[in-house]
Write an enzyme that holds these catalytic residues in place. Structure first.
Site, PDB file in Angstrom:
ATOM      1  NE  ARG A 242     123.325 -26.131  45.579  1.00 40.59           N
ATOM      2  CZ  ARG A 242     124.068 -24.605  45.950  1.00 40.59           C
ATOM      3  NH1 ARG A 242     122.918 -24.108  46.597  1.00 40.59           N
ATOM      4  NH2 ARG A 242     125.588 -25.003  46.273  1.00 40.59           N
ATOM      5  CD  GLU A 271     120.754 -21.786  40.784  1.00 43.94           C
ATOM      6  OE1 GLU A 271     121.468 -20.826  40.580  1.00 43.94           O
ATOM      7  OE2 GLU A 271     119.670 -21.640  42.031  1.00 43.94           O
ATOM      8  CG  HIS A 289     122.404 -19.565  43.968  1.00 50.19           C
ATOM      9  ND1 HIS A 289     122.544 -20.659  43.415  1.00 50.19           N
ATOM     10  CD2 HIS A 289     122.346 -20.201  45.338  1.00 50.19           C
ATOM     11  CE1 HIS A 289     122.986 -21.300  44.607  1.00 50.19           C
ATOM     12  NE2 HIS A 289     123.110 -21.100  45.132  1.00 50.19           N
TER      13      HIS A 289
HETATM   14  O1  LIG Z   1     124.494 -21.670  47.786  1.00 49.38           O
HETATM   15  C1  LIG Z   1     125.459 -21.241  48.158  1.00 49.38           C
HETATM   16  C2  LIG Z   1     125.841 -21.852  48.405  1.00 49.38           C
HETATM   17  O2  LIG Z   1     125.778 -23.279  48.638  1.00 49.38           O
HETATM   18  O3  LIG Z   1     126.883 -21.802  49.865  1.00 49.38           O
END
Ligand SMILES: O=CC(=O)O
Length: 326
Positions: A242, A271, A289
């Site tokens: 993240r 984001e 992402h």
């Molecule tokens: O970023 C993607 C997830 O957390 O599945």
């Protein structure tokens, strides 16, 4: 009739939702506020949905399940998220209210690990710069002026977060003869890779860091200025976890000032906003992402989400529960 089916409120529809809806609308009555453009509260009121008849949410990581959302749904007992990460869900509040939470389990681990390695190779070997070089010059200039990249094979790679994604990253990098070490919440007794309880020490001992742990209060900015300086001028960093795991302002500063060599980023601190300073940097490879999402993982995710919803409505244990303990 849809109205007799169990209700599932769909929030921030996951990318797989249209496929999911076409496969499972005979089993669940999906309530999706998105096309109406209404807020959740307006949607519930205007559609005359008795909030007490909504027991389950299916959400993506893009929708925050806050106390305010939970307050609108007094009968909520289940949140299923399409993501591995659960930082968008107030887990403490779910625990307090006895709401179960299910996540994406391990369905994305291999795909995310593939992209982590792809980003590492891309930034170290300047793959995206090479791509642009050929497209804009069309042929190799003489004398050849393409800058040298760094070799990945044999490098020391520190993995921040040796969960299921981290383990897949390690497995892949072993085949590049990389020397793996890791930082994790706890040392794993079954793992022989060197463990560093301190991320600065891990960075000092690594040529590259791959960040793939969960984001929570303990891990926010786990990669800060000190870690980046410890990684050093020839060090690379990849983030597939993240954005908030790295102090992005400090990362950008270190990249601009040559304090680290480069970064491969699938995730960003704010984001969907991405800091434009990153766009101008040749030593950065960006990805939207999207590391988790492939045709295959999306199919597996749909099956997993349906399995969790079915289990819940049959009063059976969830297939991929998120542990609600701190
Ligand atoms: O970023 C993607 C997830 O957390 O599945």
């Amino acid at each position: 009739m849809a109205k007799d089916l169990p209700k599932v409120l769909v929030l921030g529809p996951p990318t797989c939702f249209s496929t999911f809806e076409s496969l499972y609308s005979h089993k669940f009555n999906f309530l999706n506020p998105k096309p109406s453009g209404l807020s959740l509260q307006q949607f519930i009121l205007s559609h005359n949905h008795n909030p007490s008849t909504i027991p389950a949410i299916f959400c993506s990581a893009a929708y925050s399940i806050t106390t305010d959302v939970l307050n609108l749904l007094p009968s909520l007992s289940l949140v299923v998220t399409s993501s591995v990460g659960t930082d968008h869900i107030d887990l403490n509040e779910c625990r307090r209210r006895g709401i179960q939470v299910a996540g994406a389990g391990g369905v994305f681990s291999e795909d995310v690990a593939d992209v982590a390695v792809a980003l590492l190779i891309a930034v170290m070997r300047k793959v995206t710069v090479a791509n642009r070089y050929v497209r804009t010059r069309r042929e190799r200039s003489d004398p050849w002026d393409f800058p040298l990249g760094y070799k990945l094979s044999g490098k020391r790679v520190g993995i921040v977060g040796l969960g299921s994604i981290g383990m897949e990253v390690a497995k892949r990098l072993e085949s590049f003869d990389c020397i793996i070490s890791y930082n994790s919440k706890h040392q794993k007794t079954s793992i022989s890779y060197p463990f560093y309880s301190n991320v600065i020490d891990l960075a000092t001992s690594s040529d590259a860091l791959v960040v793939c742990c969960a984001l929570n209060n303990q891990t926010r900015h786990i990669v800060n200025k000190d870690v980046l300086l410890a990684l050093g001028k020839e060090g690379f960093i990849v983030n597939v976890g993240r954005g908030g795991l790295i102090d992005e302002k400090q990362l950008i500063k270190c990249l601009m000032e040559g304090e680290i060599a480069g970064a491969g980023l699938d995730v960003f601190e704010n984001e969907p906003h991405v800091d434009e300073k990153l766009f101008a940097m040749d030593n950065v490879v960006l990805s939207p992402h999207s590391a988790a999402f492939t045709v295959e993982s999306t199919t597996s995710l749909c099956e997993l989400v349906a399995g969790n919803l079915e289990a819940f409505f049959l009063n059976k244990p969830l297939i991929s529960p998120v542990m609600l303990v701190e």
